[in-house]
Structures are given as C-alpha cells and as structure tokens.
Design a protein around this motif. Structure first.
Motif, mmCIF file in Angstrom:
data_model
loop_
_atom_site.group_PDB
_atom_site.id
_atom_site.type_symbol
_atom_site.label_atom_id
_atom_site.label_comp_id
_atom_site.label_asym_id
_atom_site.label_seq_id
_atom_site.Cartn_x
_atom_site.Cartn_y
_atom_site.Cartn_z
ATOM 1 N N UNK A 221 37.346 24.267 48.553
ATOM 2 C CA UNK A 221 36.270 24.247 47.561
ATOM 3 C C UNK A 221 36.493 25.301 46.481
ATOM 4 N N UNK A 222 36.278 24.890 45.237
ATOM 5 C CA UNK A 222 36.371 25.823 44.116
ATOM 6 C C UNK A 222 35.236 26.841 44.199
ATOM 7 N N UNK A 223 35.531 28.068 43.813
ATOM 8 C CA UNK A 223 34.527 29.129 43.789
ATOM 9 C C UNK A 223 34.185 29.475 42.345
ATOM 10 N N UNK A 224 32.924 29.750 42.054
ATOM 11 C CA UNK A 224 32.602 30.223 40.697
ATOM 12 C C UNK A 224 33.203 31.606 40.489
ATOM 13 N N UNK A 225 33.648 31.878 39.270
ATOM 14 C CA UNK A 225 34.204 33.206 38.987
ATOM 15 C C UNK A 225 33.168 34.300 39.220
ATOM 16 N N UNK A 226 31.894 33.934 39.124
ATOM 17 C CA UNK A 226 30.842 34.928 39.366
ATOM 18 C C UNK A 226 30.905 35.482 40.787
ATOM 19 N N UNK A 227 31.568 34.742 41.686
ATOM 20 C CA UNK A 227 31.726 35.217 43.053
ATOM 21 C C UNK A 227 32.529 36.524 43.100
ATOM 22 N N UNK A 228 33.388 36.725 42.097
ATOM 23 C CA UNK A 228 34.230 37.921 42.066
ATOM 24 C C UNK A 228 33.658 39.015 41.156
ATOM 25 N N UNK A 229 32.511 38.758 40.559
ATOM 26 C CA UNK A 229 31.907 39.731 39.656
ATOM 27 C C UNK A 229 31.591 41.024 40.403
ATOM 28 N N UNK A 230 31.949 42.143 39.805
ATOM 29 C CA UNK A 230 31.725 43.443 40.419
ATOM 30 C C UNK A 230 32.774 43.830 41.435
ATOM 31 N N UNK A 231 33.778 42.961 41.643
ATOM 32 C CA UNK A 231 34.842 43.256 42.597
ATOM 33 C C UNK A 231 36.143 43.593 41.866
#
Length: 323
Positions: A221-231
């Motif tokens: 499943x594709x992940x939204x780039x927002x999942x990596x926000x702050x990382x």
C-alpha cells in the motif's frame, strides 16, 4: 557527471572551456547543415531541452503519452536509452526490463504508461518500429537535438530554477544549442517544481510536479508523504538536479538527510547502506535501478506533471490537424 559550478553560479568559465565551446558550436552547425532528415508516415512529437542534464522531460513525456491515449491516439515512445549497455542494439522496453540494458528513463516510462517503448541509437529506426507495431504517433523522449528524424511538433522543457545558466555552449556552459533555438519550438514548458512558486514568462506553459505518496519498492500500500512529516529520512536522488527532489520532501515537513548521486548513476547495494535504519526515499528514476536489492525501508516518490488545460487543448488541436 556533475555540472561545473560556473555553469550556474555566475563565475567566469576557464579559458580552455570557452575555446572548446566555440569548437563545439562550429561542429554542431556543420553537422546540422550536412545531416539529411527523414520523415516517417505518422506524426512525430519531440520533447527535449537545450541544456545538458535534467529539466523535467520524463514527467512531461509520461503526461503527454497519457493525455494522447485519452484523446484516442495510440502513442509509442522512442528513446536513445542514455547510459545503457550495448547502446547500438535496439530493444523493446517492458516495465520489467533491466535498466542496465534499456536505460532508467525508458523503463520508468514503460512502467508508468504501459505504452510501447523502443530504445535505439537510430531514432528513425525506432520510429519505424513503433509505427509497424501499431502506434499512430511517435513521442521522442529527449530528442530535440536528434535532427535526422523529421518532427511535426517540438516541446522544449525548461528548468524553472536554473533556466539556461550562463547561456554558454558546452563545456563553457550548459547549452547544447544557443538559446535562440528556443524560438523555433512549438511549445515551451517551464518546470516550476512542486511548490509552483516560479513565474512563467510570456509564451511559457507552467508545469507543476505534483507528488504526495511514497510507494514501497517491495510492493504494498502507498503511504502519504505526510506519514514521514517530522521524521528524518535518507533521501536519494541521481537526477540532473538532486536538490529539486530534496526540496520537494522538505516542503512536506520531512527532515532530509541528502544523498546526491550523478545523473543516471548505476546503484549497488553498498550505495544504499547509510549506517542507520531511517526510511530511504528516492526518485522513481532511481527506484527502477534499485528494485533487485530493495528492502522494506525503501520507498519511491512518484511525480506527476500537471499543466493548464489550455496547454492540452492547444497541443491536441495542433496534432488533430496532422491526423
């Protein structure tokens, strides 16, 4: 090869580079005068740029192919397949073709569009093969300087950030041809990047590179780039302007640990061993070369070229007259 700093930073090129640029220019003019062109019996649309290095040609090629298919055309893509092994051997390109044999960009185009893709040092032969395979229009990826194949429509792609650099010919500057060549193109597309905050000049069509997902290289499943926000993430880019990709990630609030490689770099597993377990985000062009040794931390970030609807109306109207 990394571009010399003086191409874009305003410093004066060395004397030997300026002398060689005059030789390059004279040779290019002579070649153009002596070259015999050949016309094929289907329309030919060429997408290219005037500077060495990336400017956004591949996202535009993908967008053009998809829009042509939606309009009822059967497009095929002709490419040289830059940097591939056995470059003199023509080849059909599938999504699973090894990029070493076909080039990274043709494999990416085949995977994204499903169109017929032919790599051949002889663009005329590639166009003929595509037409025989049932294509009714030939799209040439990075073919502006390949004059032996006569073209019906030319689209120049311009990097909105770097433009023409110092405006000088190779090797004194980044120009493959003088800037005046731009006036002969039918359309001029300005790559304004992901932020879209670069203003297009009169006669230029803005192209925004839209993105928002990260695709696991192992599938899933594709992940939204927002999942990596702050990382923090390792960001990998082997394209003409790696900083453009890094800035795209930063615009999503991602803390980038940048890893820039040369354009068309051939990756090995060691290239992606960074000594930490952070996620690794890379461009699509890099991802097609890393599939066979990818791990669960490796993600591709696709980009999509978005242009004004008026551009598509103008382009399709021009092509309809050639049908």
């Amino acid at each position: 090869m990394k571009a010399p700093q003086y191409w874009f930073d305003g410093s004066r090129p060395p004397l030997h580079a300026r002398a060689l640029a005059r030789v390059y220019g004279a040779a290019s003019r002579m070649r153009r005068r002596l070259l015999r062109t050949r016309k094929v019996d289907r329309p030919v649309l060429v997408i290219g740029n005037l500077i060495a290095g990336g400017s956004g040609k591949t996202p535009l090629t993908i967008a053009v192919v998809e829009r042509l298919r939606a309009a009822g055309w059967t497009p095929g893509v002709a490419s040289r397949g830059y940097g591939r092994d056995a470059a003199r051997n023509p080849r059909w390109v599938e999504p699973v073709t090894d990029p070493v044999l076909a080039g990274d960009e043709p494999v990416l185009i085949a995977a994204r569009t499903g169109a017929k893709v032919r790599v051949d040092a002889d663009r005329v032969a590639a166009a003929v093969a595509l037409i025989r395979a049932g294509c009714d229009i030939v799209v040439c990826d990075d073919g502006l300087q390949h004059y032996r194949l006569q073209r019906d429509v030319e689209i120049e792609v311009i990097d909105g950030k770097r433009r023409y650099g110092n405006g000088l010919l190779i090797p004194a500057g980044p120009m493959r041809e003088p800037a005046a060549r731009s006036a002969r193109c039918d359309f001029r597309v300005l790559n304004v990047g992901s932020a879209g905050d670069i203003e297009a000049a009169f006669g230029e069509w803005p192209m925004r590179l839209a993105t928002g997902q990260a695709l696991p290289l192992l599938g899933g499943r594709a992940l939204p780039l927002s999942r990596f926000s702050g990382q923090r993430v390792h960001a990998v880019a082997g394209i003409g302007d790696p900083e453009r990709f890094f800035d795209t990630l930063r615009s999503h609030g991602i803390a980038v640990v940048p890893h820039a490689f040369a354009d068309h770099h051939r990756y090995t597993p060691e290239d992606l061993r960074f000594g930490s377990d952070l996620p690794v985000l890379m461009t699509e062009k890099d991802a097609v070369k890393c599939m066979r040794f990818a791990g669960e931390r490796h993600f591709s970030v696709p980009v999509y070229g978005e242009l004004p609807e008026a551009f598509w109306i103008a382009l399709l109207d021009r092509l309809a007259k050639l049908r």
